[in-house]
Design an enzyme around this catalytic site. Structure first.
Site, PDB file in Angstrom:
ATOM      1  N   LYS A  16     -38.633  34.924 -20.772  1.00 37.25           N
ATOM      2  CA  LYS A  16     -39.697  33.897 -20.686  1.00 37.25           C
ATOM      3  C   LYS A  16     -39.512  33.265 -22.369  1.00 37.25           C
ATOM      4  O   LYS A  16     -40.175  32.400 -22.291  1.00 37.25           O
ATOM      5  CB  LYS A  16     -40.899  34.798 -20.295  1.00 37.25           C
ATOM      6  CG  LYS A  16     -41.194  35.840 -21.000  1.00 37.25           C
ATOM      7  CD  LYS A  16     -42.563  36.088 -20.624  1.00 37.25           C
ATOM      8  CE  LYS A  16     -42.684  37.965 -21.142  1.00 37.25           C
ATOM      9  NZ  LYS A  16     -42.615  37.994 -22.625  1.00 37.25           N
ATOM     10  N   ARG A  90     -51.669  39.334 -20.488  1.00 35.91           N
ATOM     11  CA  ARG A  90     -51.014  40.245 -19.905  1.00 35.91           C
ATOM     12  C   ARG A  90     -51.897  41.327 -19.245  1.00 35.91           C
ATOM     13  O   ARG A  90     -51.241  42.282 -18.420  1.00 35.91           O
ATOM     14  CB  ARG A  90     -50.065  41.108 -20.800  1.00 35.91           C
ATOM     15  CG  ARG A  90     -48.702  40.723 -20.932  1.00 35.91           C
ATOM     16  CD  ARG A  90     -47.935  41.405 -21.974  1.00 35.91           C
ATOM     17  NE  ARG A  90     -46.634  41.846 -21.992  1.00 35.91           N
ATOM     18  CZ  ARG A  90     -46.014  41.165 -22.843  1.00 35.91           C
ATOM     19  NH1 ARG A  90     -46.316  40.135 -23.538  1.00 35.91           N
ATOM     20  NH2 ARG A  90     -44.685  41.370 -22.730  1.00 35.91           N
ATOM     21  N   ARG A 129     -28.725  44.532 -24.317  1.00 37.77           N
ATOM     22  CA  ARG A 129     -29.051  43.860 -25.418  1.00 37.77           C
ATOM     23  C   ARG A 129     -28.974  44.468 -26.845  1.00 37.77           C
ATOM     24  O   ARG A 129     -29.155  45.630 -27.019  1.00 37.77           O
ATOM     25  CB  ARG A 129     -30.441  43.278 -25.409  1.00 37.77           C
ATOM     26  CG  ARG A 129     -31.073  42.479 -26.197  1.00 37.77           C
ATOM     27  CD  ARG A 129     -32.160  41.563 -25.845  1.00 37.77           C
ATOM     28  NE  ARG A 129     -33.406  42.414 -25.997  1.00 37.77           N
ATOM     29  CZ  ARG A 129     -34.536  41.819 -25.411  1.00 37.77           C
ATOM     30  NH1 ARG A 129     -34.725  40.539 -25.273  1.00 37.77           N
ATOM     31  NH2 ARG A 129     -35.542  42.567 -25.511  1.00 37.77           N
ATOM     32  N   ARG A 162     -33.073  47.510 -29.489  1.00 37.13           N
ATOM     33  CA  ARG A 162     -34.530  47.354 -30.125  1.00 37.13           C
ATOM     34  C   ARG A 162     -34.946  48.834 -29.210  1.00 37.13           C
ATOM     35  O   ARG A 162     -34.800  49.139 -28.382  1.00 37.13           O
ATOM     36  CB  ARG A 162     -34.783  45.998 -29.241  1.00 37.13           C
ATOM     37  CG  ARG A 162     -35.598  45.250 -30.016  1.00 37.13           C
ATOM     38  CD  ARG A 162     -36.209  43.943 -29.546  1.00 37.13           C
ATOM     39  NE  ARG A 162     -37.088  43.977 -28.583  1.00 37.13           N
ATOM     40  CZ  ARG A 162     -37.598  43.088 -27.684  1.00 37.13           C
ATOM     41  NH1 ARG A 162     -37.390  41.721 -28.094  1.00 37.13           N
ATOM     42  NH2 ARG A 162     -38.887  43.332 -27.154  1.00 37.13           N
ATOM     43  N   ARG A 173     -41.792  49.767 -19.480  1.00 39.97           N
ATOM     44  CA  ARG A 173     -42.207  48.548 -19.486  1.00 39.97           C
ATOM     45  C   ARG A 173     -42.639  47.596 -18.349  1.00 39.97           C
ATOM     46  O   ARG A 173     -43.503  46.912 -17.980  1.00 39.97           O
ATOM     47  CB  ARG A 173     -41.514  47.606 -20.447  1.00 39.97           C
ATOM     48  CG  ARG A 173     -41.599  48.089 -21.918  1.00 39.97           C
ATOM     49  CD  ARG A 173     -40.443  47.597 -22.636  1.00 39.97           C
ATOM     50  NE  ARG A 173     -40.464  45.901 -22.914  1.00 39.97           N
ATOM     51  CZ  ARG A 173     -39.337  45.407 -23.558  1.00 39.97           C
ATOM     52  NH1 ARG A 173     -38.407  46.016 -23.725  1.00 39.97           N
ATOM     53  NH2 ARG A 173     -39.498  43.992 -23.597  1.00 39.97           N
TER      54      ARG A 173
HETATM   55  P1  AMP Z   1     -42.650  40.581 -25.390  1.00 41.53           P
HETATM   56  O1  AMP Z   1     -41.713  39.970 -26.713  1.00 41.53           O
HETATM   57  O2  AMP Z   1     -43.381  39.636 -25.153  1.00 41.53           O
HETATM   58  O3  AMP Z   1     -41.857  41.284 -24.455  1.00 41.53           O
HETATM   59  O4  AMP Z   1     -43.597  41.751 -26.288  1.00 41.53           O
HETATM   60  C1  AMP Z   1     -43.273  42.897 -26.703  1.00 41.53           C
HETATM   61  C2  AMP Z   1     -44.092  43.936 -26.790  1.00 41.53           C
HETATM   62  O5  AMP Z   1     -45.327  43.359 -27.582  1.00 41.53           O
HETATM   63  C3  AMP Z   1     -44.807  44.343 -25.449  1.00 41.53           C
HETATM   64  O6  AMP Z   1     -44.186  45.252 -24.963  1.00 41.53           O
HETATM   65  C4  AMP Z   1     -46.054  44.730 -25.844  1.00 41.53           C
HETATM   66  O7  AMP Z   1     -46.313  46.165 -26.463  1.00 41.53           O
HETATM   67  C5  AMP Z   1     -46.493  43.954 -27.052  1.00 41.53           C
HETATM   68  N1  AMP Z   1     -47.414  42.472 -26.353  1.00 41.53           N
HETATM   69  C6  AMP Z   1     -46.944  41.129 -26.490  1.00 41.53           C
HETATM   70  N2  AMP Z   1     -47.908  40.717 -25.910  1.00 41.53           N
HETATM   71  C7  AMP Z   1     -49.012  41.403 -25.498  1.00 41.53           C
HETATM   72  C8  AMP Z   1     -50.159  41.208 -24.977  1.00 41.53           C
HETATM   73  N3  AMP Z   1     -50.332  39.922 -24.572  1.00 41.53           N
HETATM   74  N4  AMP Z   1     -51.128  42.373 -24.572  1.00 41.53           N
HETATM   75  C9  AMP Z   1     -50.455  43.638 -24.945  1.00 41.53           C
HETATM   76  N5  AMP Z   1     -49.387  43.813 -25.808  1.00 41.53           N
HETATM   77  C10 AMP Z   1     -48.630  42.983 -25.751  1.00 41.53           C
END
Ligand code: AMP
Length: 215
Positions: A16, A90, A129, A162, A173
């Site tokens: 995404k 989320r 990755r 990562r 996750r």
């Molecule tokens: P992403 O890059 O979108 O997968 O986000 C990486 C991490 O950031 C997630 O696994 C969460 O720990 C945190 N995160 C990102 N967006 C949110 C959100 N809207 N609410 C809570 N945690 C978030």
């Protein structure tokens, strides 16, 4: 008219972020990724970054009140612009708070997109990755030359996994996504519908399909 206020969601590793960036660029929308904003805050060692880091490393969601503060601040700079929200909301409280915020600004969401990829494919993608610790270029082990899985082809930096891409964390996750984010999609399904796009296959074809459904 093309959708200009868009939410893009999908499980971790669905692509995404990459797709949101490409689509925003092509359709002249502002790409707002809460994951990127949090990672920048962690790297800069800000108060927000310090609070968020432990949750992120553990594969958990950052608490809603922190996320809402961040998103309200970001929205101030979006007046009059088109945007694509990547990774937010989320949780249901985040979705409700966003609805309130948009109502105050007399804005509506034009489209909610879901990038669909199944769990086994995601585990394979994320655990293979690697990211350059210097220039942040992203690789997949299958793209790297045999015998050198640790050096960035672009800058010579060290390739690392990562912390949230370790298998155990990826599984957590996915569970968090299932438990906390699936209800958000239900919320939008009832409101105005969710447009699903298959997130497997050629990356350019997926971008083209997203742009097609947005137009
Ligand atoms: P992403 O890059 O979108 O997968 O986000 C990486 C991490 O950031 C997630 O696994 C969460 O720990 C945190 N995160 C990102 N967006 C949110 C959100 N809207 N609410 C809570 N945690 C978030």
């Amino acid at each position: 008219m093309a959708a200009r206020h868009v939410i893009i969601n999908g499980p971790p590793g669905s692509g995404k972020g990459t797709q949101a960036m490409r689509v925003a660029d092509r359709l002249d929308l502002k790409h707002l990724s809460t994951g990127d904003l949090l990672r920048e805050a962690v790297a800069a060692g800000t108060e927000l970054g310090k609070k968020a880091e432990e949750y992120m490393k553990a594969g958990l969601l950052v608490p809603d009140e922190i996320m809402l503060g961040l998103i309200r601040e970001q929205f101030e700079a979006l007046e009059g612009l088109g945007w694509i929200l990547d990774g937010f909301p989320r949780t249901l409280p985040q979705a409700e708070a966003l609805a309130e915020l948009l109502e105050k600004k007399c804005l509506t969401i034009d489209m909610v997109l879901l990038i669909d990829v199944d769990n086994e494919e995601i585990i394979g993608r994320l655990t293979s990755r690697r990211v350059c610790s210097d220039c942040k270029e992203v690789y997949n082990l299958s793209m790297l030359p045999d015998g050198d899985e640790s050096t960035c082809g672009k800058c010579g930096g060290k390739l690392v996994t990562r912390p949230d891409d370790r298998e155990e964390t990826v599984r957590r996750r996915l569970k968090v996504y299932e438990e906390q984010t699936t209800p958000v999609l239900e919320f939008y399904r009832k409101l105005a519908g969710v447009t699903e796009v298959d997130g497997t296959g050629d990356i350019d074809a997926i971008t083209a399909e997203i742009i097609r459904v947005m137009r």
